[in-house]
Design an enzyme around this catalytic site. Structure first.
Site, PDB file in Angstrom:
ATOM      1  CG  LEU A 178      -2.075  -1.195   1.221  1.00 12.21           C
ATOM      2  CD1 LEU A 178      -2.753  -1.211   2.564  1.00 12.21           C
ATOM      3  CD2 LEU A 178      -2.918  -1.216  -0.065  1.00 12.21           C
ATOM      4  CB  CYS A 179       0.264   4.536  -1.558  1.00 12.92           C
ATOM      5  SG  CYS A 179       0.685   4.143  -3.083  1.00 12.92           S
ATOM      6  N   PRO A 180       2.517   4.647   0.897  1.00  6.87           N
ATOM      7  CG  PRO A 180       4.158   6.074   2.185  1.00  6.87           C
ATOM      8  CD  PRO A 180       2.874   5.060   2.232  1.00  6.87           C
ATOM      9  CG  ASP A 225      -2.079   1.573  -3.271  1.00  8.63           C
ATOM     10  OD1 ASP A 225      -2.723   2.784  -3.730  1.00  8.63           O
ATOM     11  OD2 ASP A 225      -2.146   1.574  -1.977  1.00  8.63           O
TER      12      ASP A 225
END
Length: 79
Positions: A16-18, A43
């Protein structure tokens, strides 16, 4: 699809970001100046994060595209 042969491949699927951007940032020094990283993320936030990181660090995104449910980047180390 690009004709560029990457110097390093990163599988960032499921992060998942970042984190996709962080992984590209952590690995850019592993390629020579002029070298290319191919990164595959899932993502959608990576479509904003990776180009923004590249711009802020002076590196270059050669390609950023959505392929099916994945986001594929070619990032060139400029300095």
């Amino acid at each position: 699809m690009s004709d560029i042969t990457p110097d390093l491949e990163l599988d960032l699927r499921g992060l998942l970001c970042p984190m996709p951007m962080v992984k590209v940032s952590q690995n850019i020094s592993k390629v020579e100046v002029g070298g290319v990283i191919r990164a595959v993320a899932t993502d959608a936030g990576a479509m904003a994060d990776i180009p923004a990181w590249a711009k802020s660090t002076g590196n270059e995104v050669l390609q950023a595209e959505k392929v099916d449910s994945e986001f594929v980047f070619l990032v060139k180390r400029v300095k």
